[in-house]
Scaffold this motif. Structure first.
Motif, PDB file in Angstrom:
ATOM      1  N   GLY A   1       0.731  -1.218  -0.245  1.00  0.00           N
ATOM      2  CA  GLY A   1       0.348   0.153  -0.418  1.00  0.00           C
ATOM      3  C   GLY A   1       0.949   1.208  -0.297  1.00  0.00           C
ATOM      4  O   GLY A   1       0.220   2.195  -0.969  1.00  0.00           O
ATOM      5  N   ASN A   2       1.561   0.951   0.631  1.00  0.00           N
ATOM      6  CA  ASN A   2       2.771   1.861   0.634  1.00  0.00           C
ATOM      7  C   ASN A   2       3.422   2.046  -0.884  1.00  0.00           C
ATOM      8  O   ASN A   2       4.132   4.065  -1.355  1.00  0.00           O
ATOM      9  CB  ASN A   2       4.246   1.704   1.538  1.00  0.00           C
ATOM     10  N   LYS A   3       2.877   1.723  -1.542  1.00  0.00           N
ATOM     11  CA  LYS A   3       3.545   2.128  -2.654  1.00  0.00           C
ATOM     12  C   LYS A   3       2.751   2.707  -3.813  1.00  0.00           C
ATOM     13  O   LYS A   3       2.919   2.375  -5.362  1.00  0.00           O
ATOM     14  CB  LYS A   3       4.249   0.903  -4.051  1.00  0.00           C
ATOM     15  N   SER A   4       1.148   3.051  -3.132  1.00  0.00           N
ATOM     16  CA  SER A   4       0.372   3.524  -4.317  1.00  0.00           C
ATOM     17  C   SER A   4       0.786   4.922  -4.950  1.00  0.00           C
ATOM     18  O   SER A   4       1.159   5.842  -4.307  1.00  0.00           O
ATOM     19  CB  SER A   4      -1.357   3.324  -3.431  1.00  0.00           C
ATOM     20  N   VAL A   5      -0.030   4.877  -6.015  1.00  0.00           N
ATOM     21  CA  VAL A   5       0.183   6.538  -6.496  1.00  0.00           C
ATOM     22  C   VAL A   5      -0.720   7.560  -6.428  1.00  0.00           C
ATOM     23  O   VAL A   5      -1.920   7.389  -6.777  1.00  0.00           O
ATOM     24  CB  VAL A   5       0.958   5.812  -8.148  1.00  0.00           C
ATOM     25  N   VAL A   6      -0.819   8.260  -5.522  1.00  0.00           N
ATOM     26  CA  VAL A   6      -1.982   9.221  -5.737  1.00  0.00           C
ATOM     27  C   VAL A   6      -1.326  10.444  -6.259  1.00  0.00           C
ATOM     28  O   VAL A   6      -0.272  11.072  -5.867  1.00  0.00           O
ATOM     29  CB  VAL A   6      -1.672   9.479  -3.695  1.00  0.00           C
TER      30      VAL A   6
END
Length: 379
Positions: free
Chosen positions: A86-91
């Motif tokens: 989840g820390n690598k999700s692109v926002v």
């Protein structure tokens, strides 16, 4: 949808789960309509055609609204969820004004090769998850009036309740879904075309919504320096489709000059550090910028504050040099003062020893006139 609160900003979240992605029509892939505070929205995937190598997303207005006389100031985030970490999700987060001329806003998220690579975590088991976080904490009076115009009915409220669950992409055959899709096609063409009020859009204007930088320029013919600017230009065109629209009727060489010059400005701003903005760099940026504003035909008000800030760095650097020189001078004087203080302490100690020795030596000592004659007596 769920609510999120942070820094006094309240978001409502809609989750779009796309299953069987490989079987979807990625040229026209969009979510079902969802409602937040009575407004209709839809998430749209940038058409994945043969010449597209990026995965980009848009938030689009899905209400049937006139081409003018309304606007929505909206703070929102779009997220491509990484299902492995989840820390690598692109926002991507922004605040934009939606209106008749700009019914959608979006951005580049990842390279298409990374998206399709299951090891990256964005497309897992042929499923991807996309989230829209929409905030309406800063509604203007005009927006409040628009809200009244599209107050949800009982049916829409029930639709809002249904939209609170994550949904998979599917093609509904109900009448409302068909109506929404037709509305989206109409809205989409207005987003990317420059038609005026009361005029009908030509087939070219509608098709121009899918134009990309590769449709206007022969990217393969670009030199190494110009090619390095292409990713920056593509992202700028995604956020500001008017860049594409403004050049579609220009000559080949003018397009090349305009986009190359814009790419140089973007590359300079992206790669330069504050310390790099010396007089030479500022003069180069100033020259490029003035030519772009005067001749390119681009609408660049979104970029102007960043260019001006970069140009102001020269004054800041001069002031920094002055401050640093004074700081070095102060440090040098402090060192000198410390050394002199040490010498003074040593001299005072030496003086005290000498004074005591003098006092001791004077005990029983009678001073004489050293210039007196010695003489002698005869009797």
């Amino acid at each position: 949808m769920d609510n999120q609160k942070g820094m006094s900003i309240s978001f409502e979240t809609f989750t779009w789960k796309i299953e069987n992605f490989s079987k979807q029509n990625t040229k026209k892939l969009q979510s079902k309509t969802f409602r937040i505070r009575g407004y209709k929205w839809r998430i749209r995937l940038y058409p994945l055609m043969k010449n597209v190598d990026h995965f980009s997303l848009y938030l689009m207005v899905a209400d049937s609204l006139p081409p003018y006389g309304w606007n929505r100031n909206t703070h929102f985030k779009l997220a491509l969820v990484n299902q492995l970490d989840g820390n690598k999700s692109v926002v991507k987060e922004t605040q934009q004004k939606f209106n008749g001329g700009y019914r959608s806003w979006g951005s580049f998220f990842v390279n298409l090769s990374d998206f399709y690579d299951s090891k990256q975590g964005y497309l897992l088991n042929d499923t991807c998850i996309i989230e829209a976080h929409v905030c309406f904490s800063d509604l203007s009076t005009l927006e409040a009036n628009n809200l009244k115009k599209i107050t949800p009915t009982k049916d829409s409220k029930s639709g809002d309740q249904a939209a609170r669950n994550s949904e998979s992409t599917q093609q509904g055959d109900d009448k409302e879904a068909e109506t929404e899709i037709e509305t989206e096609i109409s809205d989409e063409s207005e987003t990317f075309s420059s038609s005026t009020c009361g005029s009908s859009e030509t087939e070219w204007e509608i098709q121009s919504s899918d134009l990309t930088l590769k449709d206007l320029l022969d990217l393969a013919s670009l030199g190494k320096e110009e090619a390095a600017c292409v990713p920056l230009l593509e992202e700028a065109c995604i956020w500001h489709p008017s860049l594409i629209r403004s050049q579609r009727k220009s000559s080949r060489w003018f397009k090349l000059w305009a986009f190359t010059s814009l790419g140089q400005v973007l590359h300079l701003l992206k790669t330069s550090k504050v310390k790099d903005m010396n007089e030479e760099a500022c003069n180069r940026l100033q020259g490029l910028w003035e030519e772009l504003v005067k001749h390119s035909g681009f609408q660049l008000s979104w970029l102007e504050p960043y260019v001006q800030s970069a140009l102001d760095m020269k004054t800041h650097l001069d002031k920094t040099d002055e401050v640093n020189k004074l700081k070095d001078s102060v440090v040098a004087l402090e060192i000198k003062m410390k050394k002199l203080r040490e010498e003074l302490v040593a001299a005072e100690a030496e003086f005290e020893v000498a004074r005591r020795a003098l006092a001791e030596a004077r005990k029983g000592f009678i001073e004489m006139d050293l210039n007196a004659d010695l003489g002698y007596a005869m009797f």
